[in-house]
Write a protein that holds these residues in place. Structure first.
Motif, mmCIF file in Angstrom:
data_model
loop_
_atom_site.group_PDB
_atom_site.id
_atom_site.type_symbol
_atom_site.label_atom_id
_atom_site.label_comp_id
_atom_site.label_asym_id
_atom_site.label_seq_id
_atom_site.Cartn_x
_atom_site.Cartn_y
_atom_site.Cartn_z
ATOM 1 N N GLU A 262 -0.358 1.717 23.927
ATOM 2 C CA GLU A 262 -0.314 0.580 24.708
ATOM 3 C C GLU A 262 -1.572 0.403 25.750
ATOM 4 O O GLU A 262 -2.130 -0.440 26.059
ATOM 5 C CB GLU A 262 0.834 0.478 25.294
ATOM 6 C CG GLU A 262 0.986 -0.756 26.210
ATOM 7 C CD GLU A 262 2.410 -0.959 26.916
ATOM 8 O OE1 GLU A 262 2.725 -1.928 27.808
ATOM 9 O OE2 GLU A 262 3.383 0.149 26.697
ATOM 10 N N ARG B 52 8.346 -9.098 17.987
ATOM 11 C CA ARG B 52 9.343 -8.454 18.509
ATOM 12 C C ARG B 52 9.594 -7.000 18.591
ATOM 13 O O ARG B 52 10.288 -6.294 19.143
ATOM 14 C CB ARG B 52 10.524 -9.176 17.931
ATOM 15 C CG ARG B 52 11.027 -10.633 18.295
ATOM 16 C CD ARG B 52 12.337 -10.930 17.637
ATOM 17 N NE ARG B 52 12.202 -10.856 16.086
ATOM 18 C CZ ARG B 52 13.378 -10.792 15.467
ATOM 19 N NH1 ARG B 52 14.643 -11.009 16.022
ATOM 20 N NH2 ARG B 52 13.353 -10.699 14.074
ATOM 21 N N ARG B 53 8.595 -6.219 17.742
ATOM 22 C CA ARG B 53 8.845 -4.804 17.574
ATOM 23 C C ARG B 53 7.717 -4.272 18.293
ATOM 24 O O ARG B 53 7.720 -2.943 18.367
ATOM 25 C CB ARG B 53 8.683 -4.647 15.880
ATOM 26 C CG ARG B 53 9.438 -5.249 15.151
ATOM 27 C CD ARG B 53 9.338 -4.933 13.362
ATOM 28 N NE ARG B 53 10.428 -5.365 12.704
ATOM 29 C CZ ARG B 53 10.761 -6.527 12.477
ATOM 30 N NH1 ARG B 53 9.982 -7.708 12.602
ATOM 31 N NH2 ARG B 53 11.937 -6.912 11.471
ATOM 32 N N LEU B 54 6.950 -4.802 19.133
ATOM 33 C CA LEU B 54 5.897 -4.151 19.812
ATOM 34 C C LEU B 54 6.309 -4.536 21.374
ATOM 35 O O LEU B 54 6.933 -5.204 21.834
ATOM 36 C CB LEU B 54 4.688 -4.924 19.713
ATOM 37 C CG LEU B 54 4.009 -5.053 18.254
ATOM 38 C CD1 LEU B 54 2.906 -5.835 18.325
ATOM 39 C CD2 LEU B 54 3.726 -3.576 17.642
ATOM 40 N N ALA C 70 2.422 -6.977 22.425
ATOM 41 C CA ALA C 70 2.434 -8.131 21.462
ATOM 42 C C ALA C 70 1.637 -9.399 22.243
ATOM 43 O O ALA C 70 1.159 -10.428 21.658
ATOM 44 C CB ALA C 70 3.721 -8.603 21.555
ATOM 45 N N TRP D 73 5.724 -14.013 15.589
ATOM 46 C CA TRP D 73 6.903 -13.757 16.563
ATOM 47 C C TRP D 73 7.793 -12.697 16.176
ATOM 48 O O TRP D 73 8.026 -11.849 16.932
ATOM 49 C CB TRP D 73 7.650 -14.909 16.752
ATOM 50 C CG TRP D 73 9.018 -14.945 17.591
ATOM 51 C CD1 TRP D 73 8.831 -14.862 18.885
ATOM 52 C CD2 TRP D 73 10.383 -14.745 17.237
ATOM 53 N NE1 TRP D 73 10.206 -14.859 19.575
ATOM 54 C CE2 TRP D 73 11.176 -14.673 18.566
ATOM 55 C CE3 TRP D 73 10.875 -14.786 15.868
ATOM 56 C CZ2 TRP D 73 12.449 -14.654 18.126
ATOM 57 C CZ3 TRP D 73 12.332 -14.607 16.001
ATOM 58 C CH2 TRP D 73 12.778 -14.534 16.810
ATOM 59 N N ARG D 74 7.906 -12.758 14.948
ATOM 60 C CA ARG D 74 8.607 -11.597 14.321
ATOM 61 C C ARG D 74 7.932 -10.310 14.471
ATOM 62 O O ARG D 74 8.587 -9.338 14.529
ATOM 63 C CB ARG D 74 9.042 -11.762 12.683
ATOM 64 C CG ARG D 74 10.058 -13.029 12.609
ATOM 65 C CD ARG D 74 10.319 -12.975 11.100
ATOM 66 N NE ARG D 74 9.335 -13.264 10.093
ATOM 67 C CZ ARG D 74 8.847 -14.455 9.827
ATOM 68 N NH1 ARG D 74 9.856 -15.513 10.103
ATOM 69 N NH2 ARG D 74 8.151 -14.525 8.887
ATOM 70 N N ILE D 75 6.649 -10.067 14.460
ATOM 71 C CA ILE D 75 6.039 -8.816 14.484
ATOM 72 C C ILE D 75 6.124 -8.433 15.823
ATOM 73 O O ILE D 75 6.185 -7.336 16.493
ATOM 74 C CB ILE D 75 4.614 -9.154 13.920
ATOM 75 C CG1 ILE D 75 4.420 -9.247 12.405
ATOM 76 C CG2 ILE D 75 3.820 -7.772 14.327
ATOM 77 C CD1 ILE D 75 3.211 -9.581 11.973
#
Length: 202
Positions: A162, A79-81, A86, A75-77
């Motif tokens: 993407e 959030r940055r994608l 993600a 989840w933390r990773i």
């Protein structure tokens, strides 16, 4: 089975009206079957525990998959994608881990409560693999609705990375569905339309 009510187990990552979209489907299936007096169980993620406890106080037929360090890290990773990237990368890892735990719980419930059918109503994507197989009861998946693509203008709005990752994800769907053969082994796949049926065959 003559004279006995069908014993149903619903397995879904989320069952929630608050989450919206497809997460509401398993919630409504469980609510309606329960209201009709049918023996129905639900396996879902602990993220929805507070909501479900308010909707069904004292309900003992809901089992929860607790959050894990892996899921929190994904989840933390994520959030940055970009949201779509993600979903198909770290989100997939998290969903796979959740399904592994759900599969174990489902097998236990099938044995303990003589479940007649297991229903996995979400995700509705026809290409998303499923780990719901060899549970000791027939598995029903769907209704699914997908196989759509965005108009060309939306394709151009995405970055190169993407578009590359999304294309790779779609290409690998067939392989993943062989490695995670829930849909291939399901007793029944429900589809919304011919477009979705075609995506299931892809």
């Amino acid at each position: 089975m003559t004279g006995e009510a069908l014993r149903v187990l619903i397995v879904s990552e989320h069952a929630s009206a608050r989450f919206g979209g497809e997460a509401a489907l398993p919630l409504h299936y469980f609510r309606v079957l329960r209201a009709r007096g049918l023996p129905v169980w639900l396996v879902t993620h602990a993220r929805t525990r507070d909501e479900l406890s308010q909707l069904f106080p004292g309900e003992t037929r809901i089992r929860y998959v607790e959050d894990t360090p892996l899921a929190r890290a994904m989840w933390r990773i994520g959030r940055r994608l970009p949201a779509q990237v993600a979903y198909f990368t770290v989100g997939f890892v998290s969903r796979f881990a959740t399904q592994l735990t759900q599969r174990r719980i489902a097998r236990e419930l099938v044995r303990a409560h003589r479940i007649d059918v297991v229903h996995q109503p979400m995700p509705v994507s026809p290409r998303e693999p499923s780990m719901m197989y060899a549970l000791g009861a027939p598995v029903l998946i769907g209704p699914m609705n997908g196989g759509m693509d965005y108009p060309p203008a939306f394709h151009r709005a995405r970055g190169f990375l993407e578009r590359l990752l999304l294309g790779a994800g779609r290409f690998s769907a067939a392989l993943l569905n062989r490695l995670m053969p829930g849909k291939r082994r399901a007793a029944m796949l429900l589809v919304a339309n011919e477009r979705t049926r075609g995506a299931c065959r892809a």
